[in-house]
Design a protein around this motif. Sequence first.
Motif, PDB file in Angstrom:
ATOM      1  N   ALA A   7       0.820  -1.212   0.000  1.00 45.90           N
ATOM      2  CA  ALA A   7       0.000   0.000   0.000  1.00 45.90           C
ATOM      3  C   ALA A   7       0.855   1.264   0.000  1.00 45.90           C
ATOM      4  N   MET A   8       2.026   1.205   0.640  1.00 42.30           N
ATOM      5  CA  MET A   8       2.862   2.409   0.740  1.00 42.30           C
ATOM      6  C   MET A   8       3.765   2.588  -0.477  1.00 42.30           C
ATOM      7  N   ALA A   9       4.416   1.518  -0.924  1.00 41.82           N
ATOM      8  CA  ALA A   9       5.456   1.650  -1.946  1.00 41.82           C
ATOM      9  C   ALA A   9       5.032   1.167  -3.326  1.00 41.82           C
ATOM     10  N   LEU A  10       4.307   0.048  -3.382  1.00 40.60           N
ATOM     11  CA  LEU A  10       3.947  -0.541  -4.673  1.00 40.60           C
ATOM     12  C   LEU A  10       3.204   0.421  -5.605  1.00 40.60           C
ATOM     13  N   PRO A  11       2.291   1.277  -5.107  1.00 41.27           N
ATOM     14  CA  PRO A  11       1.592   2.177  -6.036  1.00 41.27           C
ATOM     15  C   PRO A  11       2.528   3.099  -6.809  1.00 41.27           C
ATOM     16  N   ILE A  12       3.623   3.533  -6.199  1.00 42.31           N
ATOM     17  CA  ILE A  12       4.574   4.394  -6.911  1.00 42.31           C
ATOM     18  C   ILE A  12       5.186   3.627  -8.073  1.00 42.31           C
ATOM     19  N   TRP A  13       5.540   2.374  -7.829  1.00 40.96           N
ATOM     20  CA  TRP A  13       6.099   1.532  -8.888  1.00 40.96           C
ATOM     21  C   TRP A  13       5.083   1.368 -10.019  1.00 40.96           C
ATOM     22  N   GLY A  14       3.829   1.100  -9.657  1.00 39.77           N
ATOM     23  CA  GLY A  14       2.806   0.885 -10.668  1.00 39.77           C
ATOM     24  C   GLY A  14       2.554   2.120 -11.522  1.00 39.77           C
ATOM     25  N   LEU A  15       2.450   3.280 -10.878  1.00 44.33           N
ATOM     26  CA  LEU A  15       2.215   4.523 -11.621  1.00 44.33           C
ATOM     27  C   LEU A  15       3.395   4.851 -12.529  1.00 44.33           C
ATOM     28  N   TYR A  16       4.577   4.650 -12.016  1.00 47.29           N
ATOM     29  CA  TYR A  16       5.797   4.904 -12.804  1.00 47.29           C
ATOM     30  C   TYR A  16       5.858   4.019 -14.036  1.00 47.29           C
ATOM     31  N   MET A  17       5.594   2.728 -13.840  1.00 48.25           N
ATOM     32  CA  MET A  17       5.697   1.795 -14.960  1.00 48.25           C
ATOM     33  C   MET A  17       4.604   2.036 -15.994  1.00 48.25           C
ATOM     34  N   LYS A  18       3.421   2.443 -15.565  1.00 49.58           N
ATOM     35  CA  LYS A  18       2.373   2.748 -16.541  1.00 49.58           C
ATOM     36  C   LYS A  18       2.815   3.901 -17.444  1.00 49.58           C
ATOM     37  N   SER A  19       3.445   4.901 -16.868  1.00 46.30           N
ATOM     38  CA  SER A  19       3.937   6.027 -17.669  1.00 46.30           C
ATOM     39  C   SER A  19       5.058   5.589 -18.599  1.00 46.30           C
ATOM     40  N   CYS A  20       5.927   4.731 -18.101  1.00 46.25           N
ATOM     41  CA  CYS A  20       7.033   4.242 -18.932  1.00 46.25           C
ATOM     42  C   CYS A  20       6.512   3.426 -20.108  1.00 46.25           C
ATOM     43  N   TYR A  21       5.528   2.588 -19.858  1.00 41.27           N
ATOM     44  CA  TYR A  21       4.963   1.787 -20.938  1.00 41.27           C
ATOM     45  C   TYR A  21       4.184   2.643 -21.938  1.00 41.27           C
TER      46      TYR A  21
END
Length: 777
Positions: free
Chosen positions: A718-732
Amino acid sequence: MAKTKKGQKETQDFSKHIRWFWKLFIGGILAILLIFLLASWGVFGEMPDHTVLENPKTNLATEIISSDGKTLGKFYFNDNRTPVSYDDLPQHLVDALIATEDARFHKHSGIDAIGTLRAAVFLGSKGGASTISQQLAKQLFHRRENANVIQKLSQKVREWIIATRLERQYTKEEIISQYFNIYDFGNNADGIRSASRIYFNKEPKDLDVKESAMLVGMFKNSSLYNPRRNPVGVKNRRNVVLAQMYKYDYIDKKLKDSLQNTELDLDYSPESHREGIATYFRGYLDGFMKEWIKNNPKPDGTKWNLYNDGLKIYTTIDSRMQKYAEDAVQQHMPRLQAEFFHQNTPDRNPTAPFLELDQSEIKDLLNRSMKQSERWRHMKYDLKKSDKEIEESFNKPVQMSVFAWVDGQASEIDTIMKPIDSMRYYKSFLRPGMMSMDPQTGHVKAWVGGMNYRHFQYDMVKQGKRQIGSTFKPFVYTAAIDQLHYSPCDEFPDTPFCIEAGKFGNPEEWCPKNSGGSYGGQRTLKNALANSVNTITARLIDKVGPQTVVDLAQKLGVESEMLPVPSIALGTPDISVYEMVGAYSAFANQGVYTKPVMVTNIEDKNGTILYQFKPETRDVLSEETAYVTVKLMQGVTEGGSGTRLKHTWAVNQPDYKEVVTGYPYGFTNPIAGKTGTTQNQSDGWFMGMVPNLVTGVWVGAEDRAVHFRTITYGQGAAMALPIWGLYMKSCYADETLNISKEDFVAPENLSINIDCSKETNDTGDDSDKKTPDDLNF
């Protein structure tokens, strides 16, 4: 006869006047020549010689360049100057300068005789006579501020001489470019490149006509014609430049009229050490460069000056990915912080923002922080104040600007607050750390050490180290695969397990518990890692030994201290995001560790290469072991705590009146990863990998006593994973980045079974695993 003598006398008197005229005229010419000659000899002040003219001394900022050719920032003291060549200047910018400052620029050799004569006859009322070459001479070699009339005249003569020398030394185009590069446009905009970036957020070559006209208009007086302080005056001055361009046929009347009716349309983008993109990375780079300078002197033995020598530092940071990373942090952290504040109101938590601490412990914590603060150091050592005086100052309300999330944006709020209360306020904020790296090359693509460098300067990528929790477990599993040839499909009992006292030097019996205290059934290693089962991790470290795991982690680049005790299996060491990303990258890189790289080249202002990095790699694991570990971690996103990456949902926040949409990930490609949550939810981690990108994220507060009360919000998922997900969506979404959506490459002769189709479906409680309905993130 008398009449003749009178005529002769008149003729003689007239001839006498003529002779005196010529004597005075020639004497004046000779006097002027003598003045010029004396000035050229340096009688009226030092004159630049040939070598100085060839290499005029100007302070040049060191430029930090991204892997995609963008300027990330600069190092400078007073002069934020980065020169550009004439070819980088748009033609309309050059036209605007000539039309406004020196219409006969291409017809004179440094001194405009017509303009000088006009200025002398009309005493300057119809315009000055300074050419661009003369103005460049003044900018490069002297100023006339606070000079008397005699000094101004002598300096004017020196300007003329230097201008003619510059004309012989340089081409007209080089003089134009030097003049644009030397001028101070205000607001740290030294030179045309900084000015165009700061006022319009673009490179000089991308300026349009009206933008060029505004900047040229500032040459008259950049202090008076400052677009931030005097927009009306600057607009009027810009319109004068446009009128001059029309007068000399550089633009037509229709364009002039239309542009004069437009606004300035500034896109003010200040360039400072605490603002802009990649601020935390630039902070790290400052230290890197100072260390490099200490060990790499110039050819003459002197030291490079990071702030004045115009070095170019080519980095691995990708400006696009850096922006996506910062955007992800800016999107997630305000929402997470809002929930933290919601749970830590004075009514709900009298010791907010701290938990598990009483008032005396909080007071001690704040006193320690007070004595470690920059304010304390400044008052004690610079101002020589006593401890009592300093303590009293911390308890007196003062005006200050504090950080706050306002409508989801990082902002500053002006307030009156006691410094000691501001320390408590800042300790209530959750902070992120994030790094993204190409595992094959070691090139670091994004580096976010915090959420706001102006207010939180401690870098949580490399400088900060925190307990890593379950993100350490893959090292234990890898050691078991490597040493014992275990398969992800091998099963172990999920029952209480203890390592007896004395084994591995453990002073006491160690009996780790699963989250919630629940057990039961058999679990495959894949299922156990996906659900972060503590008892099975303990069984594995009992078989391979803690020292084996420590040795492996060190080979994978972890330099932090790790005690070889059984509890290390659950992630007790404090390790940095930088170390963790480097270590995980070896799994994605078929067992080869590549040391993270941030700087590829360093050049001087002339383009001479001063430093070129050499990759550091070493084989740590077999391709098979690395691949099997990756497959284990894919289970985390397929059926464990990272499953939310493969779904989208919208959920209610039960204590709020409004519905908040959950983060829509919906990834369909293979992703390997591991969440991590430390005791009391003080640290949340997520390490995520695709074949050509490994990214680590940590979120937590400065003090471990500041955390969520329950695991619902306090876990890594809940704390860290969302940042990874948002970042990767932008990268893709940015197809130019070519971020892989393929599966990880399998070794040719895979002997370990990875097909766990008959895997048990037993489930058990886990500190990381929650269903979507349990969370609002």
